[in-house]
Design a protein around this motif. Sequence first.
Motif, PDB file in Angstrom:
ATOM      1  N   UNK A  21       1.702  60.416 -24.880  1.00 55.75           N
ATOM      2  CA  UNK A  21       2.731  61.519 -24.672  1.00 55.75           C
ATOM      3  C   UNK A  21       2.400  62.779 -25.566  1.00 55.75           C
ATOM      4  N   UNK A  22       2.038  62.576 -27.047  1.00 59.04           N
ATOM      5  CA  UNK A  22       1.806  63.600 -27.742  1.00 59.04           C
ATOM      6  C   UNK A  22       0.561  64.394 -27.577  1.00 59.04           C
ATOM      7  N   UNK A  23      -0.437  63.716 -26.967  1.00 58.85           N
ATOM      8  CA  UNK A  23      -1.500  64.256 -26.329  1.00 58.85           C
ATOM      9  C   UNK A  23      -1.842  65.164 -25.164  1.00 58.85           C
ATOM     10  N   UNK A  24      -1.172  64.457 -24.365  1.00 61.18           N
ATOM     11  CA  UNK A  24      -1.003  64.877 -23.153  1.00 61.18           C
ATOM     12  C   UNK A  24       0.152  65.036 -22.794  1.00 61.18           C
ATOM     13  N   UNK A  25       1.175  65.932 -22.971  1.00 58.66           N
ATOM     14  CA  UNK A  25       2.658  65.920 -22.725  1.00 58.66           C
ATOM     15  C   UNK A  25       3.111  66.134 -21.370  1.00 58.66           C
ATOM     16  N   UNK A  26       1.995  66.958 -20.517  1.00 61.08           N
ATOM     17  CA  UNK A  26       2.346  67.437 -19.394  1.00 61.08           C
ATOM     18  C   UNK A  26       1.965  66.577 -18.142  1.00 61.08           C
TER      19      UNK A  26
END
Length: 404
Positions: free
Chosen positions: A263-268
């Motif tokens: 979630x924090x590395x690929x939020x989109x």
Amino acid sequence: MRRWLVNLGLLGAGIAVAFGISVAADRAAALWVDANPLPASLELVFPPGSEMVYATGEFQYTVRINRYGYRDVDPLAIPRGAYRILALGDSFTYGFGVEAEQTWPKQLEAILRARGCHAAVINLGKPGADPAFYAEIAERAIPVLKPNLVVTALLQTDDMIGDPPRINPAPSWIVLAANRLWPHLLQYVQERRGVLKPATALQPVRPPLKADAEKNRSDQAGAAQQVLEKMKPAQRARYESLDPEVRQAFETGNLNPFVINVATEYPGLLRDAAIPGETHANTSAIGAVAAHLIRIHEAAIQNGAKVLAVSVPLGAYANEAALEGYRRLGYVCDPAMLTSDEPDEAIRAACNRAEIPFAAVTQAFREHRTESDLYYALDGHFTPKGHRLFAEQIAPAILQAMGR
């Protein structure tokens, strides 16, 4: 003319007799195919005899692995003559967060039996697995468990990521027919030629895994610390912006570290997969999943089984409370995700390429979009109620595949 008709009739009768003899020979070949008894234990998915206890602020459950290495009843306890259904999938199928009898495979089994079907649904789910691993499990387990139907449960978005292997064409109708009529003869010949390994030639069995809730929580806390240490500045900044409850659950081992890391590395990631024309499930990813589905299909038809694929609705695309949970974890979320068909269409495209029947139940879940007890708020997996709803919604497709 009469002699010609007589000769034609004799030819037809000869063909019918030869066909009958070939089918009888196939049934006799089953004696050779199944001649070698299976060992007392197998590792189809997990080390047999493993037992794990998990506890977080949202749930507590126990996992017991049977002698053949999967989370279900002893294989010898399956009623004789039952219609066998194998369920392949990830943690949503395995039942992360619920007891074994609360998982959708076992709830589906109860639904089918209540409708008069003598069925057994076998849970081969594995947390963290993907379509490539589903295919590996299928190739190991189908010759052993001899199902009538193989159901592959594909999780929206998560299962549509991957690099494509070499794609074989879907089996032709001739291959399908041959495997339906002479499955044992073909299996015997393939084993003799080394194309197939017999079920008794499986990998060695590892020692069972044992861990209580505190050990598992400690391991997750350690993994969370490793994730924190490897975060780059931008990712760390996104992590620090999460609300304190989420960060505390993560750092104390009460939340899957993988969830926060992604979630924090690929939020989109989840939002992009729901936007038409911008989905991450591009042609390569669809081709990769199709290739693995073809492997499952081939393993099934070689053993006389049917196949079906179903999509598992991720909460971010089906439920308002679950969507809010993903936002709290750090994902970029948009209300439009709750109306997008893109996640299902990506799975449908892979199934079409593999020529496998497909069923989706996302719209049925969206009819319950305001119910907050179908998914765990932070963990994101089905609750027991979510498993029940999924089982109820896929039951018609299962019954149709069974010919009921």
